[in-house]
Design a protein around this motif. Structure first.
Motif, PDB file in Angstrom:
ATOM      1  N   VAL A 213      12.216  -4.244  -7.497  1.00 57.41           N
ATOM      2  CA  VAL A 213      11.397  -4.164  -5.993  1.00 57.41           C
ATOM      3  C   VAL A 213      10.904  -5.492  -5.937  1.00 57.41           C
ATOM      4  O   VAL A 213      10.157  -6.162  -6.606  1.00 57.41           O
ATOM      5  N   THR A 214      11.404  -6.200  -4.852  1.00 59.51           N
ATOM      6  CA  THR A 214      10.905  -7.516  -4.347  1.00 59.51           C
ATOM      7  C   THR A 214       9.831  -7.560  -3.735  1.00 59.51           C
ATOM      8  O   THR A 214       8.831  -8.763  -3.930  1.00 59.51           O
ATOM      9  N   ASP A 215       9.405  -6.588  -3.123  1.00 60.22           N
ATOM     10  CA  ASP A 215       7.956  -6.855  -2.330  1.00 60.22           C
ATOM     11  C   ASP A 215       7.752  -5.232  -1.949  1.00 60.22           C
ATOM     12  O   ASP A 215       8.296  -4.467  -1.842  1.00 60.22           O
ATOM     13  N   ILE A 216       6.334  -4.999  -1.376  1.00 59.94           N
ATOM     14  CA  ILE A 216       5.878  -3.834  -0.859  1.00 59.94           C
ATOM     15  C   ILE A 216       5.556  -4.193   0.699  1.00 59.94           C
ATOM     16  O   ILE A 216       4.809  -5.233   0.900  1.00 59.94           O
ATOM     17  N   ALA A 217       6.259  -3.227   1.358  1.00 61.39           N
ATOM     18  CA  ALA A 217       5.949  -3.439   2.843  1.00 61.39           C
ATOM     19  C   ALA A 217       4.564  -3.138   3.150  1.00 61.39           C
ATOM     20  O   ALA A 217       3.923  -2.542   3.048  1.00 61.39           O
ATOM     21  N   PRO A 218       4.080  -3.946   4.491  1.00 62.77           N
ATOM     22  CA  PRO A 218       2.887  -3.664   4.996  1.00 62.77           C
ATOM     23  C   PRO A 218       2.764  -2.298   5.286  1.00 62.77           C
ATOM     24  O   PRO A 218       3.812  -1.514   5.689  1.00 62.77           O
ATOM     25  N   PRO A 219       1.588  -1.605   5.403  1.00 64.48           N
ATOM     26  CA  PRO A 219       1.427  -0.138   5.925  1.00 64.48           C
ATOM     27  C   PRO A 219       1.920   0.311   7.169  1.00 64.48           C
ATOM     28  O   PRO A 219       2.543   1.338   7.144  1.00 64.48           O
ATOM     29  N   ALA A 220       2.029  -0.683   8.202  1.00 67.68           N
ATOM     30  CA  ALA A 220       2.546  -0.396   9.441  1.00 67.68           C
ATOM     31  C   ALA A 220       3.925  -0.240   9.474  1.00 67.68           C
ATOM     32  O   ALA A 220       4.556   0.128  10.767  1.00 67.68           O
ATOM     33  N   ALA A 221       4.678  -1.010   8.559  1.00 63.98           N
ATOM     34  CA  ALA A 221       6.174  -1.073   8.617  1.00 63.98           C
ATOM     35  C   ALA A 221       6.715   0.451   8.449  1.00 63.98           C
ATOM     36  O   ALA A 221       7.855   0.527   9.077  1.00 63.98           O
ATOM     37  N   ALA A 222       6.240   1.317   7.593  1.00 59.78           N
ATOM     38  CA  ALA A 222       6.702   2.674   7.338  1.00 59.78           C
ATOM     39  C   ALA A 222       5.732   3.481   7.012  1.00 59.78           C
ATOM     40  O   ALA A 222       4.828   3.208   6.267  1.00 59.78           O
ATOM     41  N   LEU A 223       5.758   4.520   7.746  1.00 63.17           N
ATOM     42  CA  LEU A 223       4.609   5.452   7.811  1.00 63.17           C
ATOM     43  C   LEU A 223       4.860   6.591   6.789  1.00 63.17           C
ATOM     44  O   LEU A 223       3.969   7.551   6.353  1.00 63.17           O
ATOM     45  N   ARG A 224       6.091   6.852   6.288  1.00 61.37           N
ATOM     46  CA  ARG A 224       6.544   7.674   5.086  1.00 61.37           C
ATOM     47  C   ARG A 224       7.212   6.797   4.162  1.00 61.37           C
ATOM     48  O   ARG A 224       7.486   5.785   4.108  1.00 61.37           O
ATOM     49  N   ASP A 225       7.430   7.551   3.067  1.00 62.10           N
ATOM     50  CA  ASP A 225       8.285   7.052   1.875  1.00 62.10           C
ATOM     51  C   ASP A 225       9.571   6.692   2.401  1.00 62.10           C
ATOM     52  O   ASP A 225      10.537   7.307   2.962  1.00 62.10           O
ATOM     53  N   SER A 226       9.913   5.125   2.257  1.00 63.30           N
ATOM     54  CA  SER A 226      10.975   4.584   2.559  1.00 63.30           C
ATOM     55  C   SER A 226      11.264   3.336   1.921  1.00 63.30           C
ATOM     56  O   SER A 226      10.553   2.867   1.240  1.00 63.30           O
ATOM     57  N   ALA A 227      12.538   2.785   1.793  1.00 59.28           N
ATOM     58  CA  ALA A 227      12.988   1.646   1.167  1.00 59.28           C
ATOM     59  C   ALA A 227      13.701   0.771   1.911  1.00 59.28           C
ATOM     60  O   ALA A 227      14.668   1.484   2.733  1.00 59.28           O
ATOM     61  N   PHE A 228      13.468  -0.441   2.176  1.00 57.02           N
ATOM     62  CA  PHE A 228      14.299  -1.291   2.956  1.00 57.02           C
ATOM     63  C   PHE A 228      15.175  -2.021   2.241  1.00 57.02           C
ATOM     64  O   PHE A 228      14.827  -2.702   0.831  1.00 57.02           O
ATOM     65  N   ALA A 229      16.588  -2.148   2.418  1.00 49.55           N
ATOM     66  CA  ALA A 229      17.676  -2.631   1.794  1.00 49.55           C
ATOM     67  C   ALA A 229      18.548  -3.585   2.573  1.00 49.55           C
ATOM     68  O   ALA A 229      18.507  -3.293   3.924  1.00 49.55           O
ATOM     69  N   THR A 230      19.455  -4.143   2.085  1.00 51.51           N
ATOM     70  CA  THR A 230      20.365  -5.140   2.744  1.00 51.51           C
ATOM     71  C   THR A 230      21.392  -4.268   3.440  1.00 51.51           C
ATOM     72  O   THR A 230      21.452  -3.223   2.848  1.00 51.51           O
ATOM     73  N   VAL A 231      22.055  -4.699   4.580  1.00 51.45           N
ATOM     74  CA  VAL A 231      23.239  -4.035   4.934  1.00 51.45           C
ATOM     75  C   VAL A 231      24.160  -3.414   4.125  1.00 51.45           C
ATOM     76  O   VAL A 231      24.789  -2.395   3.997  1.00 51.45           O
ATOM     77  N   PRO A 232      24.650  -4.288   3.007  1.00 54.19           N
ATOM     78  CA  PRO A 232      25.712  -4.145   2.099  1.00 54.19           C
ATOM     79  C   PRO A 232      25.208  -2.904   1.188  1.00 54.19           C
ATOM     80  O   PRO A 232      26.183  -2.032   0.843  1.00 54.19           O
ATOM     81  N   VAL A 233      24.189  -2.752   0.933  1.00 51.66           N
ATOM     82  CA  VAL A 233      23.633  -1.548   0.222  1.00 51.66           C
ATOM     83  C   VAL A 233      23.982  -0.295   0.938  1.00 51.66           C
ATOM     84  O   VAL A 233      24.392   0.675   0.407  1.00 51.66           O
ATOM     85  N   LEU A 234      23.361  -0.148   2.074  1.00 54.24           N
ATOM     86  CA  LEU A 234      23.362   0.832   2.985  1.00 54.24           C
ATOM     87  C   LEU A 234      25.231   1.421   3.174  1.00 54.24           C
ATOM     88  O   LEU A 234      25.277   2.509   3.145  1.00 54.24           O
ATOM     89  N   LEU A 235      25.896   0.471   3.358  1.00 50.21           N
ATOM     90  CA  LEU A 235      27.186   0.511   3.618  1.00 50.21           C
ATOM     91  C   LEU A 235      27.723   1.116   2.283  1.00 50.21           C
ATOM     92  O   LEU A 235      28.794   2.040   2.180  1.00 50.21           O
TER      93      LEU A 235
END
Length: 394
Positions: free
Chosen positions: A168-190
């Protein structure tokens, strides 16, 4: 001539004061109206700008979008940020806190990259995650903690699991996501998408960004450079057959409000200003007619025509500047009352009536220009008075 014109105004200071008050009476409401327009529109615009999703445009239907399309979009100056997106059904993952084994949380996996407006200054890295505030709280994870991401598939009657140790590199600001979610780079999603499609093994790891960007994607997430660009981009994508979700209607409504208020201001300012300028011009003309003998004597004493022309112009400028100062003082007082009365009700903690020094200077400049224009005919009339009239009436 300047001293003579000001001395004449001082001699008739009551008339001068009445003229200046007349100018202020017309100009003060216009300044208040313009301040209201600036305050309300600026407040609504700031509220949209404070919301990181206001400039976001997201494709909502899975398509096969080739790399050439992303190259064109990336070169569009109206687009400030662009990241491709995998299929919605492939963008779900389970994140687990290693210290709470068996208590993983299923959540949406969102793509991100350098410069993401939703995550200002936050970049997860190749083996990192940026968790939403709600997800981090449920998992009991903080910045720097280890996390385990996993996704399962059924292949040949057997269950296979792709496990990715991440941080976990950081915690997103509250306005960035209103529900449980995780941000990752495009290679991870692919990698998650390829694993679910059966083209990646359970022990596979994310590839490079360059390899990822060379593939087609199911969609995208972008942010417009300006609020004004959101409706145009939304419309263009829909015409191209790409369904998107955006705040285009809210932004378009704000722009319409701004335009309507500008039209209202111009209409009222035009009517009020024209009426005042006609009144000022008639008053100056009347003064010239009343002082024809004095002007003729001045001409007889050797005062040149251009000096006589300047006399009404100087006096009109003095009236305009004095009126503008009075008007701005009155408008500032009214703005203070309005801001206190509507504090926190219309535009949050921002002023509902916004006045600046620049507005005062602009008002003074426009008033001065209009007054000089209105005084030109009176000046020409003064310059045309023949010197002989001074002798004839003497």
């Amino acid at each position: 001539m300047l001293r003579l014109a000001l001395a004449d105004l001082w001699h008739e200071r009551v008339l001068f004061l009445c003229s200046a008050l007349g100018c202020a009476a017309v100009l003060a409401p216009l300044i208040v109206l313009f301040g209201l327009r600036q305050g309300v529109v600026a407040g609504l615009r700031a509220e949209l700008l404070d919301d990181p999703r206001a400039r976001e445009v997201v494709s909502v239907v899975n398509r096969t979008l080739e790399p050439a399309l992303f190259d064109r979009l990336a070169a569009d100056p109206r687009i400030a940020f662009l990241v491709p997106r995998t299929r919605a059904l492939s963008a779900t993952i389970v994140i687990e806190n290693p210290a709470r084994e068996g208590q993983g949380v299923r959540m949406e996996l969102l793509p991100t990259a350098q410069g993401d407006p939703l995550l200002p200054g936050l970049v997860p890295g190749a083996d990192g995650l940026v968790l939403s505030a709600t997800a981090a709280e449920r998992l009991g994870l903080r910045t720097g903690d280890a996390a385990l991401a996993s996704v399962a598939r059924s292949r040949g009657g057997e269950r296979e699991v792709l496990s990715l140790p991440l941080r976990v590199t950081d915690i997103a600001p509250p306005a960035a996501a209103l529900r449980d979610s995780a941000f990752a780079t495009v290679p991870v999603l692919l990698l998650v998408e390829d694993f679910l499609d059966g083209t990646a093994a359970a022990d596979a790891r994310p590839g490079s960004e360059a390899e990822a960007r060379a593939r087609p994607f199911a969609g995208f997430r972008l942010h417009a450079a300006r609020l004004e660009d959101v409706p145009a981009l939304d419309r263009e994508f829909r015409l191209a057959g790409i369904e998107v979700a955006s705040r285009a209607e809210a932004v378009a409504g704000l722009l319409r409000l701004d335009g309507n208020l500008a039209l209202l201001f111009l209409a009222i300012a035009g009517a009020g200003g024209a009426g005042y300028l006609v009144s000022l011009g008639v008053g100056l003309w009347a003064q010239v007619e009343r002082k024809r003998r004095d002007l003729a004597l001045l001409s007889l004493l050797g005062l040149k025509r251009r000096a006589l022309l300047a006399l009404p112009l100087i006096q009109a400028a003095a009236v305009a500047l004095a009126g503008a100062v009075m008007a701005f003082a009155i408008a500032a007082s009214v703005a203070t009352v309005l801001n206190r009365a509507f504090a926190g009700t219309v535009t949050g903690d921002r002023p509902v009536c916004l006045l600046t020094a620049g507005m005062g200077l602009a008002a003074a400049g426009v008033t001065l220009g209009g007054a000089l224009l209105a005084a030109v005919l009176a000046g020409l009339r003064a310059a045309a008075v023949p010197p002989a009239e001074g002798l004839a009436e003497g």
